[in-house]
Structures are given as C-alpha cells and as structure tokens.
Design an enzyme around this catalytic site. Sequence first.
Site, short mmCIF file in Angstrom:
data_model
loop_
_atom_site.label_atom_id
_atom_site.label_comp_id
_atom_site.label_asym_id
_atom_site.label_seq_id
_atom_site.Cartn_x
_atom_site.Cartn_y
_atom_site.Cartn_z
CE1 TYR A 1 46.36 -118.92 60.71
CE2 TYR A 1 45.42 -121.10 61.04
CZ TYR A 1 46.27 -120.10 61.44
OH TYR A 1 47.06 -120.28 62.55
CB CYS B 1 40.28 -111.39 36.72
SG CYS B 1 38.71 -110.57 36.57
C1 LIG Z 1 50.49 -119.96 63.62
C2 LIG Z 1 51.06 -120.16 64.94
C3 LIG Z 1 50.29 -120.78 65.95
C4 LIG Z 1 48.92 -121.32 65.71
O1 LIG Z 1 48.92 -122.39 64.81
P1 LIG Z 1 47.57 -123.19 64.57
O2 LIG Z 1 47.96 -124.19 63.54
O3 LIG Z 1 46.56 -122.24 64.08
O4 LIG Z 1 47.20 -123.81 65.87
C5 LIG Z 1 50.84 -120.87 67.20
N1 LIG Z 1 52.08 -120.39 67.47
C6 LIG Z 1 52.84 -119.80 66.53
C7 LIG Z 1 54.17 -119.29 66.89
C8 LIG Z 1 52.35 -119.67 65.24
O5 LIG Z 1 53.12 -119.11 64.31
#
Ligand SMILES: *Cc1c(COP(=O)(O)O)cnc(C)c1O
Length: 432
Positions: free
Chosen positions: A391, A362
């Site tokens: 994600y 909604c």
């Molecule tokens: C989110 C994150 C990752 C991974 O990022 P991707 O884009 O999924 O490869 C690696 N290191 C840190 C510190 C992050 O916050």
Amino acid sequence: MFVSDCISVNEKGHLTIGGADTLELAAQFGTPCYVMDEQQIRKNCRAFVNSIKENYDGNGLVNYASKALCCKEMCRIAAEEGLGLDVVSGGEIYTALSAGVAAEKLNFHGNNKTLDELHYAVKAGVGRVIVDNLEELNALSRIAAENGKTVDILLRIKPGIDAHTHEFIRTGQIDSKFGLAIETGEALQGIQAALQAEAICLKGYHCHIGSQIFDVEPFEHAAQVMIGFIADMKAQTGYEAEELDLGGGFGIKYRTDDNPIAFEEYMARVAAVLKQECAARQVKTPFISIEPGRSIVGSAGLTLYTVGAVKTIPDVRTYVSIDGGMGDNPRYILYQAEYEILNAARANEPKTQVVTLAGRCCESGDLIQENAPIQPVAAGDIVAVLSTGAYNYSMASNYNRIPRPPVVLVDRGQARVIVRRETYEDLVKNDI
Ligand SMILES: *Cc1c(COP(=O)(O)O)cnc(C)c1O
C-alpha cells in the site's frame, strides 16, 4: 531487532535489505526509491501455502491480494509460488495477464465493478468473480450469457464482525459498503438469485473482515459464522456451498513493539474451528481460500529518501524534510499509519532524536511520521522508512507532478529494477 527479518546492519553500520547495502542502493538507483526483498516475499508466500497444507490437508488456495503491490514482476512471483491473485479492477486484471498469469488464477473483487470491467473479466475468463450485490449479479449473468460462457462466482457476505482495527480498514460489520448482510436477509436473497441466474455457477461464499488484524479471535469468529451460514443456507435453500473464501487482513509489524500472529498459528486455529463447526453443523468441510496482501509484501519492503532541509523550531519540533512524501506514501495522511524510521548510515546507533519526517508536497499534512525517534540526521543523509512494501507504491500518486519512484527488487544481495522511475515525459504523456 528490526521489524522484518530481511533488514539488518552490515559491518559499516549501514542498513541492509536482502543482503544489499541501502546506501549503495540509494547511490545506484537514486532516491526516493522503494526496495523489496524477493526472498522475504517468497518466504511469506510459502508460509501461507504450507499452513494450509499442514492444517487443512491442502484443501485450499492462497490468493495474493495484488492491490497491496501490483506490478508485473510481483504477479509473476506470486504465480511462481503457486498462489492465485485477487484483482480489484480492469487495470489489475490487465497487469496480471500482461505478466503471463493465467486468467483462471484470478479472483475478481470490488463493490462497484464497471460494466466494461465485467465484460473484460468474462471475455478473459477469470477464475472467480466475487459478486458484491444483486445489480452486479444481474449484469454479470447477462454479460456471461451474451458471451456464451458460464461464470463461477462467490457471493461476498458480511459476517457482522467488528475486527477492532482502524475504521477505514474495517469491512466485516453490517455498516460497510462491501457485500451482502446476513442479518437483513440480503445474503439469502443473493443466493436465491444466484441459483436461478442464467450463466452463473455459485461456488460458495467470501468474507473479509478487515486489515492489519493482530488477533486470531476475529478470524475464528468469522470462520464460525460462515460455517453456520453455510449450514443455515443449506437448510433454507438446499444449496450447500463447496467453497469458502476467508479473506485477508493479517497484521504485520510496522513498529518494533507490534506483535502480529504467526501465519501458522492463524491457520492452525482457524482450521480447527472450521472442522469442528462443520462436524457440529453437519456440512462438508469446504475448499477454502485466504487472501493475504499486506502480509506477503509489507515487511519485505522499505523506502529510501534523501534528507534536505532540517528545521528545528525551538520547544515545538524538528522537521526533517525528505525528497518524497504523500505522493509515494499516503498512509500517514490517510490514517496516521505508524512506521519505524532510521538513518541508513547509522542504523546500529541509538535513536537520540525525535523528529517529524516531512514530505515535499504543498500540503501541511504531508508528513510521513510525527515525533518519531531516529538517530541524528542532517542534510544529505539517507533515511529509510521500514515496512513500506504494501500500500505504498500501489497507492502512490503524481500530486505536484512528482514522478513516482522506482521499485527495486533485491535477491541475495543483487538488485534490479522491476518498475522504472517515472520521467517528466511520463507525466505529460496523456496531456493534449
Ligand atoms: C484488501 C483485501 C485483501 C487483502 O488485505 P490485506 O490486509 O492486505 O491482507 C484481501 N481480500 C479483500 C477482499 C480485500 O479487499
């Protein structure tokens, strides 16, 4: 032809993943349903591990950023492939430990780890804490001392790099909530404090410049800045870092015209910069780590939905409503993420329609894709949204009290559930 090697079409014209027919998967497991291909995940892990072997004499480690998709089986797969794990919360630590991953394989990140989480991490004996700020350093030092342990840390540094991706997924520039800036002297202060802190062993530095990055240049630039930083700090404090964590953020294909870099090319070029800069600045080549998340699981997954109502508003648009939405995939509502969508039964046919794929929540904004090309679709059809392995499940919510979908893992045509579909009972289990 598709955004991922694990996606294909069988002789019936049905979309397949990891050799399994998506229509059969939808019938067997119900929709909505996340499906992941195990072989693709393992292949991606190996590509990163090999790239360090081949280009940097194996003097490094790959840590899977588990926030991209965190469940016990995914932790096990990463560990089996020789990867360490990045964790960003007590919940991710707990998941990894429950999966049987050794605590010393865990790197604990976050810009505001709670005291409870720091206690938990120290008691469990995580391998590295990536310290974000001075308050955290002080708290960690106190907690480690209380527990009679010495904690190995990396300091999170902002290299001051703008990686040209979407604003919400950019973290290396000075205006970021993560880490200590070099320009302001904060980083130097952090090092001095860490060197003096009780029960803390400073191993080196960490940086992460953003996410879904398609160019190698920002990574090369970050490597250059960080080696320069190691050299400058050696000159100013006498401390020479042994370890350098270069973060993650490698882009993947969401749409057929996306053109991400091959991991091999990334590592070849970054390793060359590291060696060259170390020679030029007369510091030892550090042990490196990289932290891929999205690029390990993103293109190894898709989501299956069943189409309900189709509403054509003449001269405006066609809404195709599905049995999921922002609860299982909030990325479009968060940052207009782009996806390839398909009618799973007609995956080889031309995309002759343009539709807006609407969720069932909604919220008018609950859309998965706007004005996206797709084969003809009607009520009852199975629609696949590709590249949802990262994600999606990890960002899912129970908004509107809709149970989260299951995660199904396919291995060479054989499917098994690795996260069960939530039940209505699950939804009320914490209600008093
Ligand atoms: C989110 C994150 C990752 C991974 O990022 P991707 O884009 O999924 O490869 C690696 N290191 C840190 C510190 C992050 O916050």
